[in-house]
Motif scaffolding. Structure first.
Motif, PDB file in Angstrom:
ATOM      1  N   ASN A  27       0.838  -1.192   0.000  1.00 24.22           N
ATOM      2  CA  ASN A  27       0.000   0.000   0.000  1.00 24.22           C
ATOM      3  C   ASN A  27       0.880   1.252   0.000  1.00 24.22           C
ATOM      4  N   VAL A  29       0.333   4.273   0.847  1.00 24.24           N
ATOM      5  CA  VAL A  29       0.249   5.124   2.050  1.00 24.24           C
ATOM      6  C   VAL A  29       1.130   4.542   3.151  1.00 24.24           C
ATOM      7  N   ASN A  30       1.151   3.212   3.276  1.00 25.13           N
ATOM      8  CA  ASN A  30       2.046   2.613   4.267  1.00 25.13           C
ATOM      9  C   ASN A  30       3.496   2.903   3.921  1.00 25.13           C
ATOM     10  N   LEU A  33       4.341   6.232   5.144  1.00 23.28           N
ATOM     11  CA  LEU A  33       4.477   6.272   6.608  1.00 23.28           C
ATOM     12  C   LEU A  33       5.806   5.658   7.035  1.00 23.28           C
ATOM     13  N   VAL A  36       8.433   8.174   6.500  1.00 22.37           N
ATOM     14  CA  VAL A  36       8.431   9.152   7.596  1.00 22.37           C
ATOM     15  C   VAL A  36       9.217   8.592   8.786  1.00 22.37           C
ATOM     16  N   LEU A  40      12.555  10.107  10.602  1.00 25.56           N
ATOM     17  CA  LEU A  40      12.634  10.388  12.041  1.00 25.56           C
ATOM     18  C   LEU A  40      13.845   9.689  12.639  1.00 25.56           C
ATOM     19  N   THR A  63       9.919  15.532   6.769  1.00 27.11           N
ATOM     20  CA  THR A  63       8.735  14.889   7.326  1.00 27.11           C
ATOM     21  C   THR A  63       7.539  15.819   7.274  1.00 27.11           C
ATOM     22  N   MET A  67       6.972  15.029   2.802  1.00 27.55           N
ATOM     23  CA  MET A  67       6.195  13.798   2.911  1.00 27.55           C
ATOM     24  C   MET A  67       4.702  14.080   2.983  1.00 27.55           C
ATOM     25  N   VAL A  68       4.317  15.230   3.549  1.00 23.79           N
ATOM     26  CA  VAL A  68       2.894  15.583   3.562  1.00 23.79           C
ATOM     27  C   VAL A  68       2.405  15.769   2.132  1.00 23.79           C
ATOM     28  N   LEU A  69       3.245  16.384   1.300  1.00 22.93           N
ATOM     29  CA  LEU A  69       2.847  16.564  -0.095  1.00 22.93           C
ATOM     30  C   LEU A  69       2.761  15.222  -0.818  1.00 22.93           C
ATOM     31  N   LEU A  71       2.014  12.372   0.553  1.00 26.73           N
ATOM     32  CA  LEU A  71       0.797  11.742   1.062  1.00 26.73           C
ATOM     33  C   LEU A  71      -0.422  12.322   0.363  1.00 26.73           C
ATOM     34  N   PHE A  72      -0.381  13.630   0.212  1.00 23.72           N
ATOM     35  CA  PHE A  72      -1.421  14.398  -0.455  1.00 23.72           C
ATOM     36  C   PHE A  72      -1.681  13.838  -1.852  1.00 23.72           C
ATOM     37  N   MET A  75      -3.007  10.245  -1.771  1.00 27.60           N
ATOM     38  CA  MET A  75      -4.410  10.184  -1.377  1.00 27.60           C
ATOM     39  C   MET A  75      -5.316  10.625  -2.506  1.00 27.60           C
ATOM     40  N   LEU A  76      -4.893  11.662  -3.251  1.00 25.58           N
ATOM     41  CA  LEU A  76      -5.733  12.142  -4.344  1.00 25.58           C
ATOM     42  C   LEU A  76      -5.797  11.124  -5.463  1.00 25.58           C
TER      43      LEU A  76
ATOM     44  N   TYR B 138      -0.283  15.296  10.356  1.00 23.13           N
ATOM     45  CA  TYR B 138      -0.420  13.871  10.029  1.00 23.13           C
ATOM     46  C   TYR B 138      -1.649  13.255  10.681  1.00 23.13           C
ATOM     47  N   MET B 141      -4.607  14.220   8.570  1.00 19.52           N
ATOM     48  CA  MET B 141      -4.543  13.664   7.215  1.00 19.52           C
ATOM     49  C   MET B 141      -4.802  12.170   7.229  1.00 19.52           C
ATOM     50  N   TRP B 145      -8.052  10.184   5.710  1.00 18.70           N
ATOM     51  CA  TRP B 145      -7.878   9.253   4.595  1.00 18.70           C
ATOM     52  C   TRP B 145      -8.372   7.861   4.992  1.00 18.70           C
ATOM     53  N   ILE B 157      -7.419  16.813   3.034  1.00 20.86           N
ATOM     54  CA  ILE B 157      -6.584  17.459   2.022  1.00 20.86           C
ATOM     55  C   ILE B 157      -6.587  18.968   2.230  1.00 20.86           C
TER      56      ILE B 157
END
Lengths: 174, 357
Positions: A27, A29-30, A33, A36, A40, A63, A67-69, A71-72, A75-76, B138, B141, B145, B157
């Motif tokens: 996946n 998304v995993n 993560l 991330v 760290l 992080t 990484m937020v972007l 994820l963004f 997700m989209l 996070y 988000m 999701w 988002i």
């Protein structure tokens, strides 16, 4: 084994484990993560080397922003394991070979390198005062050049993101 | 063994300070929910909560009890692990920021031991806050999701893009403050704002950095998802926002984390711009009272300033209407960032040429 070594091995194990998780998890998304987690752990390495500024900036930039972007976007796009396009056989083989060659080069380079222990005398080198002085005195030219590089990347992004001027519709000229 | 070399008394002291700060933040956040409803009621000419206890003072307890006893529902199509991780992360990042706030001046005990009312004085205190704040998104988000719900996803988002956009302006407004202070440690920044008047000018940074303060405050509203920037949970467009699928205490964690964030960021705003625990005529008070009493007075001053800030956040929430999403982005990128850059430039020139030290 003192505290430093314990922390070093702990962060190393976390970093390597999370890095494996990035490429092994199905996946996306995993994967993000796990990445991330890797960042760290690397920040933790910076902390035990007393480079606090580097550690926090690593967290803020990688992080907190990049990484937020990531994820963004993931997700989209709503990527799932079952709809992920499968690559052709040839590309898979080519990927394995080129990745293996890169791995070989890295192994060779690390094998030849002599281990450099942390200089306990210059333990303050990572503190922000010293880092600023080094960056803006000794390495001011590379620093400025890299900032120009960033500026050009930003301008490129703006140009790509700009709306195309509306083309005149066919036959409107008549 | 290195563990044996560690000062056990120091560990105990820090443990006590950490637990007191955590409990205090939780308690204040709990009563912030009550305060919010009372403020809203007063501003709308209503009574507000008045059934549980005198003046409704037991209302937060009743709410918490209700949330604990509600049925816990995890949606069928959700990603279970991340769904549970979301509220945990929200709570964790909300509480972590309190570690670097200096709550009071050092107290030298009769035994000669110095007690600092701060969990950790790291020399990059502001950056630590910034790093934790950037991780805070996070929770929202991932929760949005993992709920597998269109509205939750849209909301998360929105939250992410809003947080990233306003972090930039916030960071640049902080750089101007750091240029004046010359230190990233919150402890040093508070020490520089000693008293109220340093002989020539007010010593609090709000008087030295008024533009930076306004930018920082605006960005704080956006980072906290408070009205007028509460787009991620705007009920008229997104039903409830990112926590729509959550129930029971997981919902409670999200709502509660918001109020903890509110209190801690008020404390940080007060520390950065309103002198932290400093107050006018503090030297006279220090000589008139004993050191222990003085420390307690300072802590109370900081907390009352922070509570004042929280009240300000609440007044704004019940006064201003919500922005539209494109207006929010326009304000962030075209209004605040250029303003913050100009502020940074002017501050830099002033520090370099006018206030040379």
């Amino acid at each position: 084994m003192n505290l430093y070594d314990t922390l070093f091995w702990f962060f190393s194990a976390v970093a390597v484990g999370c890095a494996l998780g990035v490429i092994l998890s199905r996946n996306p998304v995993n994967s993000v993560l796990f990445l991330v987690g890797t960042f760290l752990a690397i920040s933790g390495h910076y902390f035990i080397m007393n480079a606090q500024f580097l550690a926090i900036v690593n967290i803020v930039v990688y992080t907190g922003a990049i990484m937020v972007l990531f994820l963004f976007v993931i997700m989209l796009m709503n990527l799932n394991a079952d709809v992920e396009p499968q690559k052709g056989q040839l590309i898979q083989v080519a990927g394995v070979i080129s990745g293996g060659v890169l791995f070989l080069v890295l192994i060779a380079a690390i094998h030849k390198a002599s281990p450099m222990p942390i200089d306990k005398q210059s333990i303050d080198i990572g503190l922000i005062n010293n880092l600023g002085k080094v960056l803006f005195k000794e390495y001011v030219l590379p620093f400025e050049i890299s900032s120009v590089l960033f500026l050009s990347a930003m301008i490129g992004a703006v140009v790509i993101g700009k709306k195309e001027p509306a083309l005149p519709a066919e036959g409107e000229a008549q | 063994m290195l563990l044996l070399q560690v000062d056990i008394a120091l560990i105990i002291e820090k443990l006590i300070i950490i637990s007191v700060i955590l409990m205090g933040s939780l308690g204040i956040a709990m009563y912030a929910t009550w305060g919010e409803r009372k403020v809203a009621a007063i501003m709308q000419d209503r009574l507000g909560p008045n059934r549980a206890g005198p003046m409704g003072l037991l209302q937060p307890l009743a709410d918490g009890l209700k949330l604990f006893f509600k049925e816990e529902i995890i949606p069928d199509r959700s990603t279970r692990f991340i769904f549970i991780l979301g509220p945990c992360l929200a709570m964790l990042t909300a509480l972590m920021t309190s570690a670097v706030v200096p709550w009071g001046p050092d107290y030298i005990a009769p035994s000669g031991r110095t007690i600092t009312f701060q969990v950790a004085d790291i020399n990059i205190g502001i950056l630590f806050v910034f790093g934790v704040v950037s991780l805070g998104v996070y929770g929202v988000m991932l929760g949005g999701w993992a709920s597998n719900n269109k509205f939750s996803l849209l909301s998360s988002i929105r939250a992410a893009s809003q947080a990233i956009s306003y972090e930039l302006a916030m960071g640049i407004s902080l750089i101007a403050l750091i240029m004046m202070s010359g230190s990233l440690s919150l402890r040093d920044i508070v020490a520089q704002q000693h008293g109220f008047w340093d002989g020539n000018w007010f010593s609090w940074y709000v008087f030295k950095q008024p533009v930076g303060f306004i930018i920082f405050l605006t960005c704080a509203f956006a980072e906290l998802n408070r009205a007028p920037f509460d787009l991620p949970e705007c009920e008229s467009e997104l039903n409830m926002g990112y926590h729509q699928e959550y129930s029971s205490m997981k919902l409670g964690f999200y709502l509660f984390a918001e109020y903890i964030n509110l209190f801690i960021s008020s404390a940080i705003i007060v520390t950065l711009y309103f002198g932290g625990y400093n107050f006018p005529f503090m030297d006279q008070v220090a000589t008139a009272t004993g050191p222990l009493l003085f420390s307690i007075i300072c802590i109370l001053v900081l907390i009352s300033k922070a509570v004042g800030m929280v009240l300000f956040f609440m007044f704004v929430r019940w006064t201003l209407p919500r922005f539209r999403y494109d207006q929010l982005m326009k304000l962030g990128w075209k209004g605040l960032i250029p303003l913050a850059l100009a502020n940074m430039l002017v501050t830099g020139m002033l520090v370099l040429w006018v206030f040379k030290s």
